[in-house]
Design an enzyme around this catalytic site. Structure first.
Site, short mmCIF file in Angstrom:
data_model
loop_
_atom_site.label_atom_id
_atom_site.label_comp_id
_atom_site.label_asym_id
_atom_site.label_seq_id
_atom_site.Cartn_x
_atom_site.Cartn_y
_atom_site.Cartn_z
N HIS A 92 0.84 -1.20 0.00
CA HIS A 92 0.00 0.00 0.00
C HIS A 92 0.88 1.25 0.00
CE1 HIS A 92 -3.51 2.49 1.36
NE2 HIS A 92 -2.54 3.17 1.95
N GLU A 93 1.90 1.26 0.85
CA GLU A 93 2.80 2.41 0.91
C GLU A 93 3.64 2.55 -0.35
OE1 GLU A 93 2.05 4.33 3.19
OE2 GLU A 93 0.94 2.90 4.42
N GLU B 134 -6.35 6.95 -1.33
CA GLU B 134 -6.28 5.74 -0.50
C GLU B 134 -6.89 4.54 -1.21
OE1 GLU B 134 -4.74 5.09 2.43
OE2 GLU B 134 -3.88 7.07 2.05
#
EC number: 3.4.24.-
Length: 293
Positions: A139-140, A222
């Site tokens: 995700h990062e 996100e």
């Protein structure tokens, strides 16, 4: 670089059109051009300074330690996972850091895709399975690969610019009107006390309203970072990680860094001002494949 140029050109064009409209309606004064320049410098200047200092500020705020040489098996696994995923995503190897916190959390920051930082909490390493941790790291990595830090800075810069410009323009008109300023030789700002009081109140109000825009954009990014993680390590791993987060503590990171933390529990405050979508919405988006297309 193209993204930065496009945003700057767009911002300049909108400001010029706005100035032209003011001129045609007779509202423009001799200081409007200077106000436009000042608003742009302060609006973008603050945002870009924060971006350039983001790694240093982030590490300092959480007491993070960059891993120069892995000291144990967990650190070796973490570094190798970041290395493998960054190669998959087509970006340079980020710096990897660990910070002590009980929360299950991680964040990415940095001024450029090829000069970034990924940091994870000890709580994440201790309480997540390797599959779940891989998904969080992915995700990062996706935030970095998508250029989200730069994009958020540009959005924040544009929002800041318009908040400053419109607030001070209205303050100038109001203070001039209340002071009865009609002469060319007088200060276009009218009464300085009235001007600064009105400008301060308007900047506060418009700043709160503008945060709705930046928070909406953060939530949008996100969803895409979740989708990027699903593409790197698999949808089920990312869903499992989000489900694990539902039982975690609230993260303590604040400010601009919060926009790129993995955790994002729904709070009692309005969702309009949340940097992250509620976890249930993120899980549902992954299951539906809405952002995986």
């Amino acid at each position: 670089m193209m993204r930065i140029a496009l945003f700057l050109i767009t911002n300049l064009a909108v400001m010029l059109v706005f100035g032209l409209v003011l001129s045609l309606t007779g509202i423009q004064s001799s200081s409007v051009q200077g106000l436009m320049i000042m608003a742009g410098l302060f609006g973008f200047g603050g945002a870009f300074v924060s971006l350039l200092m983001s790694k240093w500020m982030a590490l300092r705020s959480v007491g993070g330690e960059v891993i120069e040489q892995p000291r144990n098996e967990t650190e070796r696994w973490l570094v190798e996972t970041v290395r493998s995923q960054s190669q998959q995503a087509g970006i340079a190897m980020p710096q990897v850091a660990i910070y002590h916190a009980p929360d299950i959390n991680a964040f990415a920051t940095g001024a450029r895709r090829d000069a970034s930082l990924v940091a994870v909490s000890t709580g994440l390493l201790q309480n997540m399975s390797r599959d779940e941790a891989e998904a969080v790291i992915a995700h990062e990595i996706s935030h970095i690969a998508n250029g989200d830090m730069v994009t958020m800075t540009l959005v924040q810069g544009i929002v800041n610019t318009f908040v400053i410009f419109i607030s001070r323009l209205i303050a100038q008109v109001v203070s001039g009107f209340l002071s009865g300023n009609r002469d060319e030789g007088e200060s276009s700002n009218g009464n300085p006390m009235v001007y600064f009081a009105v400008a301060t109140v308007l900047e506060l109000v418009f700043g709160i309203l503008a945060s709705i825009i930046t928070m909406w954009f953060s939530r949008y990014r996100e969803f895409h970072a979740d989708a990027g993680s699903a593409k790197l390590v698999g949808r089920e791993k990312m869903i499992a990680a989000l489900q694990r987060l539902k039982t975690s503590y609230e993260p303590q990171e604040e400010g601009s860094m919060m926009a790129f933390c993995i955790n994002g529990k729904s709070k009692s405050f309005s969702e309009l001002f949340m940097s992250h979508p509620p976890l249930d919405k993120r899980i549902e988006a992954l299951r539906s494949g809405e952002y995986l297309k």
